[in-house]
Design a protein around this motif. Sequence first.
Motif, short mmCIF file in Angstrom:
data_model
loop_
_atom_site.label_atom_id
_atom_site.label_comp_id
_atom_site.label_asym_id
_atom_site.label_seq_id
_atom_site.Cartn_x
_atom_site.Cartn_y
_atom_site.Cartn_z
N LEU A 243 0.81 -1.22 0.00
CA LEU A 243 0.00 0.00 0.00
C LEU A 243 0.84 1.27 0.00
CD1 LEU A 243 -2.87 -1.01 2.46
CD2 LEU A 243 -2.89 -1.01 -0.04
N LEU A 244 1.96 1.25 0.74
CA LEU A 244 2.81 2.44 0.78
C LEU A 244 3.46 2.68 -0.58
CD1 LEU A 244 3.98 4.76 2.34
CD2 LEU A 244 5.68 3.21 3.35
N CYS A 245 3.94 1.61 -1.21
CA CYS A 245 4.51 1.75 -2.56
C CYS A 245 3.47 2.30 -3.53
CB CYS A 245 5.02 0.40 -3.06
SG CYS A 245 6.51 -0.19 -2.23
N TYR A 246 2.25 1.76 -3.42
CA TYR A 246 1.19 2.20 -4.32
C TYR A 246 0.86 3.68 -4.12
CZ TYR A 246 -3.33 2.49 -6.67
OH TYR A 246 -4.35 2.87 -7.48
N GLU A 247 0.84 4.13 -2.87
CA GLU A 247 0.52 5.52 -2.58
C GLU A 247 1.58 6.47 -3.14
OE1 GLU A 247 -2.12 7.17 -1.28
OE2 GLU A 247 -3.08 5.22 -1.52
N ILE A 248 2.86 6.15 -2.90
CA ILE A 248 3.90 7.07 -3.37
C ILE A 248 4.09 6.99 -4.88
CG2 ILE A 248 5.08 7.04 -1.13
CD1 ILE A 248 7.24 5.32 -2.33
N SER A 249 3.62 5.89 -5.48
CA SER A 249 3.74 5.78 -6.94
C SER A 249 2.88 6.83 -7.65
CB SER A 249 3.33 4.38 -7.41
OG SER A 249 1.92 4.19 -7.33
N LYS A 250 1.88 7.35 -6.96
CA LYS A 250 1.01 8.37 -7.55
C LYS A 250 1.76 9.69 -7.77
CE LYS A 250 -3.07 6.37 -5.34
NZ LYS A 250 -4.12 6.55 -4.29
N GLU A 251 2.95 9.82 -7.14
CA GLU A 251 3.75 11.03 -7.29
C GLU A 251 4.64 10.98 -8.53
OE1 GLU A 251 5.94 11.80 -3.72
OE2 GLU A 251 4.34 11.03 -2.44
#
Length: 472
Positions: A243-251
């Motif tokens: 989930l953390l990887c997915y969230e920061i991938s939005k940047e």
Amino acid sequence: MLLSELMKDWPCTVLQGSIRQTINGITESSTTVQKGYVFVARKGRVQDGMQFIEEALEKGANTIVTDRVHIDLSCIPEEITVLVIPDSSLFISYASAMMSGNPAEELTIIAVTGTNGKTTVSHFIGQMLRAAGKSVAVIGTTGIFVDGKFLASTEDSMTTMPAEKLHPLLRDCVDRHVTHVVLEASSLGLYANRLAHCPITIGILLNIGIDHYEEHGGKQQYINAKKQLFSLAKKMIVNEDDLLCYEISKEMNVPPMYFGSDHVNGEQGELVIHVPGKHNNLNARAACCALLLLDYPFCEIQKYVSALRLPTGRMEKYSQDGIDVYVDYAHTPDALQVVLEALREEGKNVWSVFGCGGDRDHEKRPQMGAIAAHYSSYVILTSDNPRSEEPAQIILDILSGTTGFATPIDVIINRRYAIRYAIRKAQYGDIVLVAGKGHEQTQHIGEKILPFCDMEEVKRAFLDRNHLDEKS
């Protein structure tokens, strides 16, 4: 190369000497200085290069570079060139690439980052590219491999090599007609700008755990270090299940390709993967994405993935007397959990032998204790590179997480004896996991670095077991 040529596109202030001179190399380590070298006096996490200027000059350095404005020139001969630059770690990266002829620009480079799985994914990609007929180098924790053959160890088993070592190695790869390089990108390596001037074709973000929070000064600093790969890579691959990887991938400026436990870039097709553990299934899917971005069709990738094999020290199996022993590098809570989950699926008793490294993240110790107690039938706590810390205190930290579990736990500080005890006690049909060191060949105790290999100790333990059985 002339120093003036090296510095023509890099801002600097000349404090003394001339830039119209020939330089033969660059280093930030006074121990590797040779005649005509540039010595970069950089402040590191442990030592300050300014303290080693005299040694560097004695060994033949003709240029000193630093990012400190205030420098005492009284101890530096007038004929030695002294330059002040804005960022010494970036300069080392830039200069190392320049002096090697920018070899990364001639290669397809894939960089893999994540708390866990970097080595496995790197080798998986290397294996599939070789199956596709490419000449591949894999560079990381377990060493340097060219077309599947071990070439050399990395200095101090560093996950990501210093720029001054990496770029000459990449030049060697070009000279060997290697076309693809897969390398592990650690958070510390990214933070230290070791890859800053190494153009990366594909970057892969596997997961983000807690293992290096302390070394970076906190969670956000650790995440920020990982995120540096975004700006270095032309294309990114991200684990959608984290989930953390997915969230920061939005940047990311360019949308990444995603993989997960049930898909590769949205493809739900079955992959025939003959490596143990759900986590390695996920690692294989990450590797498949790399080939997809290199324009290999999915049907062709399926042929390659069925032949994947784990690298040394990653769920490395040895069986004797009806007992299966696995040696694995799992040294983080997440890694230990996924390995134990995989072994528990076999429905057998699992003996876990592990410890935690000294002078490293303290928060993970009780977490790993709780995970081992939850998933294991028996736990044996021992030493794992205690370094300057007292081994018994590290074990007490681990034990603090086992409160409330009924799992039998033994403490044997000597790792050799702990492994022998587990194999002596294990019964026919049991599984023994020796976790934490994997491929490592040494044990770091105090100021001593002693030869030690978990797999060799496992084999010796069976010899002892059989010898005792014969006597009885």
